[in-house]
Design an enzyme around this catalytic site. Sequence first.
Site, PDB file in Angstrom:
ATOM      1  N   LEU A  19       6.700 -10.125   1.651  1.00  0.00           N
ATOM      2  CA  LEU A  19       6.006 -11.333   1.188  1.00  0.00           C
ATOM      3  C   LEU A  19       6.957 -12.407   0.672  1.00  0.00           C
ATOM      4  CD1 LEU A  19       3.066  -9.447  -0.462  1.00  0.00           C
ATOM      5  CD2 LEU A  19       2.766 -11.216   1.269  1.00  0.00           C
ATOM      6  N   ASN A  31      -2.692  -6.935  -2.595  1.00  0.00           N
ATOM      7  CA  ASN A  31      -2.382  -6.061  -3.726  1.00  0.00           C
ATOM      8  C   ASN A  31      -0.911  -6.115  -4.170  1.00  0.00           C
ATOM      9  OD1 ASN A  31      -2.677  -3.273  -5.282  1.00  0.00           O
ATOM     10  ND2 ASN A  31      -1.002  -3.024  -3.818  1.00  0.00           N
ATOM     11  N   ILE A  69      -1.245   1.470  -7.240  1.00  0.00           N
ATOM     12  CA  ILE A  69      -2.671   1.199  -7.017  1.00  0.00           C
ATOM     13  C   ILE A  69      -2.951   1.024  -5.518  1.00  0.00           C
ATOM     14  CG2 ILE A  69      -4.495  -0.493  -7.492  1.00  0.00           C
ATOM     15  CD1 ILE A  69      -2.818  -1.195 -10.088  1.00  0.00           C
ATOM     16  N   GLY A 120       0.799  -1.233   0.000  1.00  0.00           N
ATOM     17  CA  GLY A 120       0.000   0.000   0.000  1.00  0.00           C
ATOM     18  C   GLY A 120       0.828   1.277   0.000  1.00  0.00           C
ATOM     19  N   TYR A 160      12.332 -21.217 -17.596  1.00  0.00           N
ATOM     20  CA  TYR A 160      11.708 -20.062 -16.926  1.00  0.00           C
ATOM     21  C   TYR A 160      11.484 -18.935 -17.925  1.00  0.00           C
ATOM     22  CZ  TYR A 160      11.164 -15.987 -13.844  1.00  0.00           C
ATOM     23  OH  TYR A 160      10.695 -14.854 -13.220  1.00  0.00           O
ATOM     24  N   SER A 212       2.695   2.304  -2.649  1.00  0.00           N
ATOM     25  CA  SER A 212       2.875   2.886  -3.990  1.00  0.00           C
ATOM     26  C   SER A 212       1.752   2.451  -4.932  1.00  0.00           C
ATOM     27  CB  SER A 212       4.228   2.471  -4.582  1.00  0.00           C
ATOM     28  OG  SER A 212       4.199   1.103  -4.917  1.00  0.00           O
TER      29      SER A 212
HETATM   30  N1  LIG Z   1      -0.050  -1.522 -12.984  1.00  0.00           N
HETATM   31  C1  LIG Z   1      -0.696  -2.357 -13.796  1.00  0.00           C
HETATM   32  O1  LIG Z   1      -0.851  -2.064 -15.012  1.00  0.00           O
HETATM   33  C2  LIG Z   1      -1.262  -3.635 -13.300  1.00  0.00           C
HETATM   34  C3  LIG Z   1      -1.986  -4.455 -14.207  1.00  0.00           C
HETATM   35  C4  LIG Z   1      -2.509  -5.653 -13.745  1.00  0.00           C
HETATM   36  C5  LIG Z   1      -2.319  -6.034 -12.438  1.00  0.00           C
HETATM   37  N2  LIG Z   1      -1.610  -5.255 -11.587  1.00  0.00           N
HETATM   38  C6  LIG Z   1      -1.422  -5.721 -10.208  1.00  0.00           C
HETATM   39  O2  LIG Z   1      -1.730  -4.690  -9.312  1.00  0.00           O
HETATM   40  C7  LIG Z   1      -0.974  -4.838  -8.110  1.00  0.00           C
HETATM   41  C8  LIG Z   1      -0.373  -3.503  -7.702  1.00  0.00           C
HETATM   42  O3  LIG Z   1       0.559  -3.128  -8.694  1.00  0.00           O
HETATM   43  P1  LIG Z   1       1.004  -1.618  -8.984  1.00  0.00           P
HETATM   44  O4  LIG Z   1       0.856  -1.413 -10.427  1.00  0.00           O
HETATM   45  O5  LIG Z   1       0.366  -0.697  -8.037  1.00  0.00           O
HETATM   46  O6  LIG Z   1       2.581  -1.747  -8.706  1.00  0.00           O
HETATM   47  P2  LIG Z   1       3.541  -1.071  -7.625  1.00  0.00           P
HETATM   48  O7  LIG Z   1       3.314   0.390  -7.540  1.00  0.00           O
HETATM   49  O8  LIG Z   1       4.902  -1.575  -7.936  1.00  0.00           O
HETATM   50  O9  LIG Z   1       2.992  -1.717  -6.289  1.00  0.00           O
HETATM   51  C9  LIG Z   1       3.348  -2.996  -5.885  1.00  0.00           C
HETATM   52  C10 LIG Z   1       3.639  -2.942  -4.418  1.00  0.00           C
HETATM   53  O10 LIG Z   1       3.993  -4.268  -3.993  1.00  0.00           O
HETATM   54  C11 LIG Z   1       5.077  -4.142  -3.119  1.00  0.00           C
HETATM   55  N3  LIG Z   1       5.865  -5.356  -3.022  1.00  0.00           N
HETATM   56  C12 LIG Z   1       6.620  -5.942  -3.975  1.00  0.00           C
HETATM   57  N4  LIG Z   1       7.245  -7.002  -3.462  1.00  0.00           N
HETATM   58  C13 LIG Z   1       6.899  -7.076  -2.165  1.00  0.00           C
HETATM   59  C14 LIG Z   1       7.249  -7.937  -1.100  1.00  0.00           C
HETATM   60  N5  LIG Z   1       8.110  -8.945  -1.254  1.00  0.00           N
HETATM   61  N6  LIG Z   1       6.688  -7.739   0.097  1.00  0.00           N
HETATM   62  C15 LIG Z   1       5.835  -6.714   0.299  1.00  0.00           C
HETATM   63  N7  LIG Z   1       5.482  -5.842  -0.652  1.00  0.00           N
HETATM   64  C16 LIG Z   1       6.019  -6.025  -1.871  1.00  0.00           C
HETATM   65  C17 LIG Z   1       5.907  -3.010  -3.696  1.00  0.00           C
HETATM   66  O11 LIG Z   1       6.797  -2.548  -2.713  1.00  0.00           O
HETATM   67  P3  LIG Z   1       8.254  -1.989  -3.108  1.00  0.00           P
HETATM   68  O12 LIG Z   1       8.046  -0.558  -3.478  1.00  0.00           O
HETATM   69  O13 LIG Z   1       9.040  -2.181  -1.861  1.00  0.00           O
HETATM   70  O14 LIG Z   1       8.757  -2.796  -4.269  1.00  0.00           O
HETATM   71  C18 LIG Z   1       4.823  -2.032  -4.079  1.00  0.00           C
HETATM   72  O15 LIG Z   1       4.475  -1.206  -2.985  1.00  0.00           O
HETATM   73  C19 LIG Z   1       0.047  -5.935  -8.386  1.00  0.00           C
HETATM   74  O16 LIG Z   1      -0.391  -7.123  -7.791  1.00  0.00           O
HETATM   75  C20 LIG Z   1       0.026  -6.077  -9.888  1.00  0.00           C
HETATM   76  O17 LIG Z   1       0.355  -7.381 -10.330  1.00  0.00           O
HETATM   77  C21 LIG Z   1      -1.082  -4.062 -11.982  1.00  0.00           C
END
Ligand SMILES: NC(=O)c1ccc[n+]([C@@H]2O[C@H](COP(=O)([O-])OP(=O)(O)OC[C@H]3O[C@@H](n4cnc5c(N)ncnc54)[C@H](OP(=O)(O)O)[C@@H]3O)[C@@H](O)[C@H]2O)c1
Length: 322
Positions: A93, A119, A45, A41, A196, A43
């Site tokens: 996580l 999220n 979404i 939460g 992979y 950054s």
């Molecule tokens: N943006 C899109 O277009 C899109 C499209 C489809 C689905 N989604 C999904 O929406 C969700 C939110 O994505 P977002 O676009 O808002 O991306 P984001 O700004 O990168 O947010 C992801 C968050 O997850 C955190 N995170 C990553 N690894 C973690 C860990 N090991 N433990 C705890 N927190 C961790 C990140 O923290 P750090 O800053 O520390 O890395 C960040 O705060 C994700 O699940 C993504 O797959 C996004």
Amino acid sequence: MGILSSMTGWRGRSGFGSASTAEEVTEGIDARNLTAIVTGGASGIGLETVRVLALRNAHVIIAARNTEAANAAKELILEDNKTARVDVLKLDLCSMKSIRAFVDNFIALDVPLNILINNAGVMFCPFQLSQDGIELQFATNHLGHFLLTNLLLEKMKQTARTTGIEGRIVNLSSIAHHHSYAHGIRFKRINDSIGYSNKKAYGQSKLANILHAKELSRRFQEEGINITANAVHPGLIMTPLMRHSALLMRILKVFTYFLWKDVPKGAATSCYVALHPNLKGVTGNYYVDCNEMGPSALAKDQVLAKKLWDFSDELVKSAAKP
Ligand SMILES: NC(=O)c1ccc[n+]([C@@H]2O[C@H](COP(=O)([O-])OP(=O)(O)OC[C@H]3O[C@@H](n4cnc5c(N)ncnc54)[C@H](OP(=O)(O)O)[C@@H]3O)[C@@H](O)[C@H]2O)c1
């Protein structure tokens, strides 16, 4: 709902569509009796989701691995909303130890838990193993949330029982769940670097997010528990998620610019599914642009969902062994 409605912002049966913002879809909802956890939460979404839930008076816990960034996010929210109830707790996580510590710290707060928004996520990472030796995208996006949810379930059930308020679990999936490995999940080769694909591994983890919500939902219904579990695709939003594919995403955006959203719109579906009264008792579904949508055939496969549950359970148990 489909590509055309995403492009035009056409509103579906819910009355909302791709152009709806998180504020708009929660207008008039008073969430003062609710406590929510939003993973990741700090950054993108997740941050907007926290801001809007707090705007609707919910008590929100930001679960973040970077607590400095999460505290800065909290301060930002408080600048505009002095009465926002936002707390920060550390959660990584990729580490089961950290997940267990997070849950202990949350339980120590002695607050209810109505809403869990799974999220946090990473995308298109090069091959890497988590601290527990699990492929990183599967570990972060699915397995970490699987364990977190299981450890919080008793608290959620107790809250639902004592308050009579329905609990809600929202898993952030993606349209990318359509592009996983053949047969969906590489059960026998989950940690195998050979073969992979960073894209398919992301798709696999996002498929797992839907299957997880589906199996949770089946279990809640079977046990008569007043908690729902749904999955969402938030849309395409330029966020730090794209860090491993920044150039590719910028190029993609040039050709598909009409499908992209800003962050306030990107958080709409999560907030809608977490709070809106339209979805009372509605469970086991997949939402795009605040409307139900059919996911892939694999994501509808209840046998696969059960298999993934058992597999995840085994992985968690084997990681716990000394
Ligand atoms: N943006 C899109 O277009 C899109 C499209 C489809 C689905 N989604 C999904 O929406 C969700 C939110 O994505 P977002 O676009 O808002 O991306 P984001 O700004 O990168 O947010 C992801 C968050 O997850 C955190 N995170 C990553 N690894 C973690 C860990 N090991 N433990 C705890 N927190 C961790 C990140 O923290 P750090 O800053 O520390 O890395 C960040 O705060 C994700 O699940 C993504 O797959 C996004």
